[in-house]
Design a protein around this motif. Structure first.
Motif, PDB file in Angstrom:
ATOM      1  N   ASN A 182      -3.185 -13.907 -11.492  1.00 39.41           N
ATOM      2  CA  ASN A 182      -1.742 -14.171 -11.455  1.00 39.41           C
ATOM      3  C   ASN A 182      -1.174 -14.207 -12.863  1.00 39.41           C
ATOM      4  OD1 ASN A 182      -1.554 -14.286  -8.732  1.00 39.41           O
ATOM      5  ND2 ASN A 182      -1.445 -16.514  -8.581  1.00 39.41           N
ATOM      6  N   LYS A 236      -0.935 -10.833 -14.047  1.00 42.56           N
ATOM      7  CA  LYS A 236       0.024 -10.072 -13.238  1.00 42.56           C
ATOM      8  C   LYS A 236       1.459 -10.413 -13.597  1.00 42.56           C
ATOM      9  CE  LYS A 236      -0.446 -10.243  -8.593  1.00 42.56           C
ATOM     10  NZ  LYS A 236      -1.065 -10.288  -7.253  1.00 42.56           N
ATOM     11  N   TYR A 237       1.719 -11.720 -13.763  1.00 45.35           N
ATOM     12  CA  TYR A 237       3.106 -12.142 -13.965  1.00 45.35           C
ATOM     13  C   TYR A 237       3.450 -12.373 -15.439  1.00 45.35           C
ATOM     14  CZ  TYR A 237       2.677 -12.420  -8.970  1.00 45.35           C
ATOM     15  OH  TYR A 237       2.449 -12.094  -7.662  1.00 45.35           O
ATOM     16  N   ASP A 253       0.061 -19.099 -19.506  1.00 42.38           N
ATOM     17  CA  ASP A 253       0.527 -17.746 -19.817  1.00 42.38           C
ATOM     18  C   ASP A 253       1.931 -17.780 -20.416  1.00 42.38           C
ATOM     19  OD1 ASP A 253       2.606 -17.565 -17.744  1.00 42.38           O
ATOM     20  OD2 ASP A 253       0.939 -17.548 -16.314  1.00 42.38           O
ATOM     21  N   LEU A 285       4.987 -22.347  -3.845  1.00 38.07           N
ATOM     22  CA  LEU A 285       3.886 -21.549  -4.398  1.00 38.07           C
ATOM     23  C   LEU A 285       2.686 -21.425  -3.479  1.00 38.07           C
ATOM     24  CD1 LEU A 285       3.281 -22.548  -8.109  1.00 38.07           C
ATOM     25  CD2 LEU A 285       3.811 -20.306  -7.201  1.00 38.07           C
ATOM     26  N   ARG A 344       6.100 -15.090  -1.551  1.00 43.24           N
ATOM     27  CA  ARG A 344       6.135 -14.597  -2.925  1.00 43.24           C
ATOM     28  C   ARG A 344       7.485 -14.984  -3.504  1.00 43.24           C
ATOM     29  NH1 ARG A 344       4.649  -9.057  -4.292  1.00 43.24           N
ATOM     30  NH2 ARG A 344       3.608 -10.109  -6.002  1.00 43.24           N
ATOM     31  N   LEU A 345       7.463 -15.330  -4.786  1.00 42.61           N
ATOM     32  CA  LEU A 345       8.701 -15.830  -5.389  1.00 42.61           C
ATOM     33  C   LEU A 345       9.381 -14.699  -6.157  1.00 42.61           C
ATOM     34  CD1 LEU A 345       7.019 -18.976  -6.901  1.00 42.61           C
ATOM     35  CD2 LEU A 345       7.997 -18.749  -4.616  1.00 42.61           C
ATOM     36  N   ASN A 371       9.632  -9.292  -8.962  1.00 42.44           N
ATOM     37  CA  ASN A 371       8.227  -8.978  -8.679  1.00 42.44           C
ATOM     38  C   ASN A 371       8.040  -7.822  -7.716  1.00 42.44           C
ATOM     39  OD1 ASN A 371       7.332 -10.998 -10.301  1.00 42.44           O
ATOM     40  ND2 ASN A 371       7.333 -12.535  -8.685  1.00 42.44           N
ATOM     41  N   GLY A 401       0.817  -7.563  -4.358  1.00 43.65           N
ATOM     42  CA  GLY A 401       0.336  -8.881  -3.907  1.00 43.65           C
ATOM     43  C   GLY A 401       0.897  -9.233  -2.547  1.00 43.65           C
ATOM     44  N   THR A 402       0.228 -10.165  -1.900  1.00 44.74           N
ATOM     45  CA  THR A 402       0.666 -10.542  -0.554  1.00 44.74           C
ATOM     46  C   THR A 402       1.119 -11.988  -0.485  1.00 44.74           C
ATOM     47  OG1 THR A 402      -1.648 -10.949  -0.193  1.00 44.74           O
ATOM     48  CG2 THR A 402      -0.732  -8.986   0.833  1.00 44.74           C
ATOM     49  N   GLY A 403       0.896 -12.721  -1.575  1.00 44.24           N
ATOM     50  CA  GLY A 403       1.290 -14.124  -1.548  1.00 44.24           C
ATOM     51  C   GLY A 403       0.253 -15.010  -0.882  1.00 44.24           C
ATOM     52  N   LEU A 404      -0.980 -14.541  -0.855  1.00 42.19           N
ATOM     53  CA  LEU A 404      -2.038 -15.355  -0.225  1.00 42.19           C
ATOM     54  C   LEU A 404      -2.895 -16.073  -1.260  1.00 42.19           C
ATOM     55  CD1 LEU A 404      -3.395 -13.058   2.607  1.00 42.19           C
ATOM     56  CD2 LEU A 404      -2.235 -15.229   2.849  1.00 42.19           C
ATOM     57  N   GLY A 405      -2.955 -15.482  -2.454  1.00 41.77           N
ATOM     58  CA  GLY A 405      -3.889 -15.960  -3.481  1.00 41.77           C
ATOM     59  C   GLY A 405      -3.828 -17.460  -3.712  1.00 41.77           C
ATOM     60  N   LEU A 406      -2.616 -17.976  -3.971  1.00 40.62           N
ATOM     61  CA  LEU A 406      -2.528 -19.399  -4.316  1.00 40.62           C
ATOM     62  C   LEU A 406      -2.708 -20.293  -3.093  1.00 40.62           C
ATOM     63  CD1 LEU A 406       0.201 -19.632  -7.076  1.00 40.62           C
ATOM     64  CD2 LEU A 406      -2.254 -19.916  -7.298  1.00 40.62           C
ATOM     65  N   SER A 463       3.826 -20.329 -17.631  1.00 40.59           N
ATOM     66  CA  SER A 463       3.316 -21.327 -16.693  1.00 40.59           C
ATOM     67  C   SER A 463       1.951 -21.826 -17.144  1.00 40.59           C
ATOM     68  CB  SER A 463       3.139 -20.711 -15.303  1.00 40.59           C
ATOM     69  OG  SER A 463       4.208 -19.874 -14.994  1.00 40.59           O
TER      70      SER A 463
HETATM   71  P1  ATP Z   1      -1.984 -12.225  -3.906  1.00 41.46           P
HETATM   72  O1  ATP Z   1      -2.210 -12.690  -2.525  1.00 41.46           O
HETATM   73  O2  ATP Z   1      -2.410 -10.855  -4.115  1.00 41.46           O
HETATM   74  O3  ATP Z   1      -2.502 -13.170  -4.930  1.00 41.46           O
HETATM   75  P2  ATP Z   1       0.531 -13.008  -5.051  1.00 41.46           P
HETATM   76  O4  ATP Z   1       0.010 -13.018  -6.422  1.00 41.46           O
HETATM   77  O5  ATP Z   1       1.922 -12.552  -4.862  1.00 41.46           O
HETATM   78  O6  ATP Z   1      -0.387 -12.195  -4.056  1.00 41.46           O
HETATM   79  P3  ATP Z   1      -0.002 -15.825  -5.017  1.00 41.46           P
HETATM   80  O7  ATP Z   1      -1.112 -15.666  -5.984  1.00 41.46           O
HETATM   81  O8  ATP Z   1      -0.192 -16.762  -3.882  1.00 41.46           O
HETATM   82  O9  ATP Z   1       0.450 -14.458  -4.405  1.00 41.46           O
HETATM   83  O10 ATP Z   1       1.264 -16.321  -5.787  1.00 41.46           O
HETATM   84  C1  ATP Z   1       2.462 -16.599  -5.079  1.00 41.46           C
HETATM   85  C2  ATP Z   1       3.657 -16.332  -5.915  1.00 41.46           C
HETATM   86  O11 ATP Z   1       3.729 -17.266  -6.989  1.00 41.46           O
HETATM   87  C3  ATP Z   1       3.633 -14.989  -6.603  1.00 41.46           C
HETATM   88  O12 ATP Z   1       4.163 -13.997  -5.758  1.00 41.46           O
HETATM   89  C4  ATP Z   1       4.516 -15.213  -7.815  1.00 41.46           C
HETATM   90  O13 ATP Z   1       5.858 -15.049  -7.489  1.00 41.46           O
HETATM   91  C5  ATP Z   1       4.273 -16.670  -8.143  1.00 41.46           C
HETATM   92  N1  ATP Z   1       3.305 -16.873  -9.245  1.00 41.46           N
HETATM   93  C6  ATP Z   1       1.996 -17.136  -9.138  1.00 41.46           C
HETATM   94  N2  ATP Z   1       1.423 -17.281 -10.352  1.00 41.46           N
HETATM   95  C7  ATP Z   1       2.400 -17.110 -11.249  1.00 41.46           C
HETATM   96  C8  ATP Z   1       2.454 -17.136 -12.693  1.00 41.46           C
HETATM   97  N3  ATP Z   1       1.361 -17.378 -13.439  1.00 41.46           N
HETATM   98  N4  ATP Z   1       3.644 -16.924 -13.286  1.00 41.46           N
HETATM   99  C9  ATP Z   1       4.749 -16.689 -12.537  1.00 41.46           C
HETATM  100  N5  ATP Z   1       4.774 -16.634 -11.197  1.00 41.46           N
HETATM  101  C10 ATP Z   1       3.618 -16.853 -10.547  1.00 41.46           C
END
Ligand code: ATP
Ligand code: MG
Length: 831
Positions: free
Chosen positions: A440, A443-444, A472, A485, A491-492, A497, A502-507, A531
């Motif tokens: 993340n 990515k962000y 970061d 989150l 996804r925010l 973005n 991404g699918t918004g599942l990671g966190l 962040s």
């Molecule tokens: P994936 O399932 O592939 O990880 P994702 O990265 O979109 O998809 P999450 O990792 O759950 O999903 O993160 C959810 C949302 O939180 C992201 O879509 C992003 O908008 C925000 N986010 C997460 N990490 C950061 C970061 N380090 N800086 C800014 N925004 C973040």
């Protein structure tokens, strides 16, 4: 459901309401009854008081008569003269008038007066003492005076109305009651002290009249009576006969005085009653509530059952889907790898690389969905093992570094040198957490840096909190978005973005895993500035030695990666692969093309059984899910056969079913190992290097065995080891330090299980399986360079085959000791 609960609640309220209303009605009735009871009682007491006053009045009047009788007695007996008698009387009662009448009514002594209105005089001439009254005058006491047994005179005493109060006391209730003495014809003789005009008015009032009517009724049979009267204030009217005279005492007293606090009982009773009522209402509400709750929880239980079974169905569906999706991806990725490997056309190769990337993303997504469904179904297990933090960090940093380089971001890693390297926890999940957060961050973040800081907190003797900080200089997160989150699929900042994959599942997964590990995840962020994600995970410490200079270690690791030799050849090796899907068989075969391994393919369990009877294979790969006889059944039937050509060959489960605990399940079923689909070429080669007999493996490109190269671990750094020949082990690992460490770790990890199996066979004298086990021990030990143990195992295997049981009995213990020492040394090497 909700409305049903609400109707349940209102039912309780209505029931409790009715109950309280009924109780209040009962309370009201009780109040009336109690009042009536108490009033009846007070009436009796007031009547008794009236009787008392009447008696006192009677004795006061009689005393006056007695006085006259005594004095007249003295005269009768000739003891005193008439004059003396008079003097005595006047002295006794100076306010009264006295007189003596002759039989003809002539006054012979005393003051004359009109006596016609006093009936008592006549009676006295008949020989009776009397008291008579005339309205407006007063009381007349008359007694006869005898001479020779006949009435000769009548002596009288007249007391004027004004003087009467000094003669009769007329008091009760400490002077609080108002009363008077009257004739039966209602002529007032005398009123008590303090009698007022309003009292007379009251006596003549309608309500008092009613009360007196009641009293009169009662006095037909009684000498005294009282009755309650409500006029302005509550009162009790009373009356009592004054002895044999025609007089009565009449009066009234207010309720407060008469009751003398008796009514406090009612207040008390009602307090107690009220409290009881309240208690009962609470009790009932509780009872109804409990009943309702029981009903609701029954409903909830049923709803939960339904939800659970739906959830189970969902989990099963996902597990099956994972299988169904992974199988074709396996084919796609495998075929694609063939294209990448064999195609000379650069453009096509590029397309294939794109396919590879897309497939990997798809696979990650499926894995994420699976992870989430596992967590939701409560099937995600935290599997704790000893691990090396440095090895986790090597892998994670290497992976993130590549991505950071692609985006030209500065990736800084700072690791506290004193953090113990050898820890106990779930290495796989820790890696997943780190990778998710670091990915993340990369990515962000468009420009700038990503930091990874590893620290320790709360260090105790055998545990610590591993603190992972990822910072970061990225796009940051709005304050109001931070709570979202960790929602799945959320996804925010979609606008910004939309181009970020991404699918918004990671966190969501990360947060849940951290939770499962009893850890904490915190986020701080400044929108548009960056962040910081901080994870704290409690971990056990196996050895307190610090990790040291991570950068240096990482450098060595990268070097070892670069020296990795990717392939081996084994033209003599025979491998059987069983899968109902032709495409998978084709991929499998092609992945191993360069290794020259001889591959036999078949598509069913039945054919597999025929083949293993006929031919001797070195390794058998068995797909789990097949129509007809599935992999597990095939393997079991194979193991049950007495004699077959491939007896002793390791059987490896091949499956696209990637849910948690599956590896353990296959091992428990009796497989030697497990390989998940889609099969990675590297994994397959690694596995074959373990299971193909050593003498059939050839390392190096032209068939010559290649000797160890410098792997970054110079000989001067190496410790001499007694049980393991590291150089030999490295040779079997294609001279890859990393691969060797992996093998060695696997070898050490598996020791308790393998040893237990050996011990069990030994105890049960199951020499056949014992021989198979020592055979495996022989080759796996050799693959890590444990030559001594390998030789001991070979000797045992030979003895087993020759049925020389006494040799086994003598040498088993020694071999097991060597096994333990070897593994101990293995762990030391891994540190
Ligand atoms: P994936 O399932 O592939 O990880 P994702 O990265 O979109 O998809 P999450 O990792 O759950 O999903 O993160 C959810 C949302 O939180 C992201 O879509 C992003 O908008 C925000 N986010 C997460 N990490 C950061 C970061 N380090 N800086 C800014 N925004 C973040
Ligand atoms: Mg993510």
């Amino acid at each position: 459901m909700k409305s049903r609960f609400q109707s349940g609640k209102s039912r309780i309220i209505v029931l409790v309401g009715i109950f309280i209303a009924v109780l209040m009605l009962v309370g009201g009735l009780m109040h009336v009854k109690l009042h009536a009871l108490l009033r009846g009682n007070i009436e009796r007491q007031v009547a008794a008081q009236a009787k008392g006053v009447a008696q006192v009045t009677k004795s006061e009047l009689e005393a006056e008569i007695k006085k006259l009788e005594t004095i007249s007695g003295l005269f009768e007996n000739g003891k005193v003269s008439m004059d003396t008698l008079f003097a005595m009387l006047q002295e006794e009662a100076p306010a009264s008038k006295f007189g003596i009448l002759e039989l003809d009514g002539e006054l012979i002594q005393g003051e004359g007066m009109d006596l016609s209105g006093f009936s008592g005089v006549r009676e006295s001439f008949r020989g009776n003492s009397r008291i008579s009254f005339q309205q407006g005058n007063g009381l007349l006491f008359s007694v006869p005076i005898y001479h020779n047994g006949n009435v000769k005179y009548v002596l009288y005493e007249f007391v004027e109305a004004e003087v009467l109060p000094s003669l009769v006391t007329l008091t009760c209730y400490g002077g609080k009651a108002k009363l008077l003495l009257a004739t039966r014809d209602e002529e007032i003789i005398v009123q008590c002290e303090g009698w007022e005009e309003k009292d007379s008015l009251f006596l003549r009032s309608y309500d008092a009249g009613n009360a007196f009517a009641q009293i009169n009724e009662k006095m037909i049979i009684a000498t005294e009576a009282a009755a309650y009267c409500k006029e302005d204030k509550n009162h009790y009217m009373f009356a009592a006969d004054v002895g044999d005279y025609d007089f009565i005492i009449v009066g009234f007293v207010d309720e407060e005085t008469a009751a003398d606090g008796v009514f406090i009982i009612i207040t008390l009773v009602f307090w107690v009653f009220g409290l009881l009522l309240l208690l009962m209402a609470i009790g009932m509400a509780f009872m109804f509530g409990a009943e309702e709750k029981a009903r609701e929880s029954e409903e909830l239980r049923k709803a939960k059952e339904i939800a659970d079974s739906a959830n189970r169905a969902k989990s099963d569906f996902l597990a099956n889907m994972s299988h169904e999706i992974r199988t074709p991806i396996n084919a796609v990725m495998g075929m694609n790898e063939m294209i990448i490997r064999e195609c000379k056309d650069e453009a096509i190769k590029e397309y294939a690389c794109n396919i590879q990337n897309a497939s990997k993303t798809l696979l990650t997504l499926i894995n994420d969905i699976l992870d989430l469904s596992k967590i939701e179904a409560g099937k995600m297990e935290i599997i704790k093992e000893r691990y090396f933090l440095s090895s986790v960090l090597n892998g994670v940093v290497n992976m993130v570094q590549v991505r950071a380089n692609q985006k030209k971001l500065n990736f800084v890693v700072e690791v506290d040198e004193t953090i113990p390297d050898e820890l106990y926890g779930d290495e796989v999940r820790i890696r997943q957490v780190m990778v998710n957060i670091l990915n993340n961050a990369v990515k962000y973040t468009r420009t700038g840096s990503v930091w990874l800081r590893i620290e320790k907190e709360d260090v105790k003797e055998q545990e610590l909190v591993l603190k992972i900080v990822v910072k970061d200089t990225g796009i940051g997160i709005r304050k109001e978005d931070i709570s979202k989150l960790f929602n799945g699929f959320e996804r925010l900042d979609q606008k910004k973005n939309r181009n970020v994959e991404g699918t918004g599942l990671g966190l969501a997964i990360t947060a849940k895993i951290v939770d499962l590990m009893q850890g904490r995840l915190e986020v701080e962020s400044v929108y548009k500035e960056g962040s910081t994600f901080t994870v704290r995970l409690p971990q056990k410490v196996i050895r307190p030695e610090g990790i040291g200079d991570f950068e240096e270690k990482y450098h060595a690791y990268i070097q070892s990666l670069q020296s990795y030799r990717e392939t081996f050849r084994a033209p003599e090796a025979e491998v059987l692969v069983v899968d109902d899907n032709d495409m998978n068989l084709f991929v499998f075969e092609n992945l191993l093309k360069k290794t020259q391994v001889k591959i036999t393919k078949c598509t069913s369990g039945e054919t597999c059984l025929d083949l293993v009877c006929e031919r001797k294979f070195d390794v058998i790969f068995l797909d789990h899910m097949m129509p007809g006889m599935d992999g597990i059944e095939t393997m079991k039937q194979m193991r049950e056969m007495d004699e077959y050509a491939s007896k002793g060959a390791p059987v490896i489960a091949l499956t696209a079913n990637a849910i948690v605990g599956v590896r353990e399940m296959y091992i428990a079923e009796g497989f030697d190992d497990y390989l998940s689909k889609p099969i990675a070429g590297d994994d397959l080669e690694e596995m074959l290097q373990i299971y193909i007999p050593r003498h059939k493996l050839i390392f190096g490109s032209d068939g010559d065995e290649v000797l160890a190269e410098n792997t970054g671990y110079g000989p001067e750094n190496r410790k001499e080891y007694q049980w393991i020949d590291r150089e030999l082990g490295l040779r079997y690992s294609a001279e890859s330090e990393e691969m060797y460490r992996e093998f060695l770790k696997m070898y050490c990890d598996m020791m308790p299980e393998k040893k237990e199996r050996l011990e069990l066979c030994f105890e049960n004298e199951d020499w056949e399986n014992y021989t198979i086990a020592v055979h495996a021990l022989k080759s796996t030990s050799l693959s890590i360079g444990a030559k001594i143990l390998s030789e001991k195992a070979l000797a045992l295997e030979t003895a087993g085959k020759a049925q020389e049981i006494s040799f086994i009995r003598e040498n088993h213990g020694d071999a097991m000791e060597t096994y333990e020492m070897t593994v101990q040394e293995g762990w030391e090497m891994l540190r």
